[in-house]
Design an enzyme around this catalytic site. Structure first.
Site, PDB file in Angstrom:
ATOM      1  N   ASP A 178       0.825  -1.209   0.000  1.00  0.00           N
ATOM      2  CA  ASP A 178       0.000   0.000   0.000  1.00  0.00           C
ATOM      3  C   ASP A 178       0.859   1.259   0.000  1.00  0.00           C
ATOM      4  O   ASP A 178       0.546   2.231  -0.667  1.00  0.00           O
ATOM      5  CB  ASP A 178      -0.937   0.009   1.207  1.00  0.00           C
ATOM      6  CG  ASP A 178      -1.945  -1.124   1.153  1.00  0.00           C
ATOM      7  OD1 ASP A 178      -2.340  -1.497   0.026  1.00  0.00           O
ATOM      8  OD2 ASP A 178      -2.322  -1.636   2.218  1.00  0.00           O
ATOM      9  N   ILE A 179       1.965   1.246   0.740  1.00  0.00           N
ATOM     10  CA  ILE A 179       2.859   2.402   0.813  1.00  0.00           C
ATOM     11  C   ILE A 179       3.674   2.556  -0.461  1.00  0.00           C
ATOM     12  O   ILE A 179       3.956   3.660  -0.898  1.00  0.00           O
ATOM     13  CB  ILE A 179       3.784   2.291   2.044  1.00  0.00           C
ATOM     14  CG1 ILE A 179       2.945   2.418   3.315  1.00  0.00           C
ATOM     15  CG2 ILE A 179       4.873   3.346   2.014  1.00  0.00           C
ATOM     16  CD1 ILE A 179       3.710   2.180   4.587  1.00  0.00           C
TER      17      ILE A 179
END
EC number: 3.4.21.-
Length: 89
Positions: free
Chosen positions: A45-46
């Site tokens: 996600d990052i």
């Protein structure tokens, strides 16, 4: 090994990607020489914040020719190095 085929010594580094569609984290290792491997792990996600995606989600197009490139839902990602220059120095 490049795309499942052997390569000459010092010709290319080898990158191994370990992932699972159900896992949040991905892991990759680059073979530096016969004794050293550099590993990295990232939060999928990052990694979308500071990366460039190359390829299409449907698969068939990517920036590399080796297997398993250009697979559906697995495009190539490249890091924006500029954001990390202070850390690199």
């Amino acid at each position: 090994v490049i795309g499942g085929a052997e390569c000459d010594i010092n010709e290319h580094p080898s990158l191994a990607l370990i992932y699972s569609t159900s896992m949040r984290f991905h892991c990759a290792g680059t073979l530096l020489n016969q004794e050293w491997v550099s590993f990295t792990m990232w939060d999928k996600d990052i990694m979308l914040i500071r990366t460039l995606c190359a390829g299409v989600l449907e698969g068939g197009k990517d920036t590399c020719l080796a297997h398993p490139c250009a697979q559906p839902l697995l495009p190539a990602f490249y890091t924006k190095v500029f954001d990390y220059i202070p850390w690199i120095k």
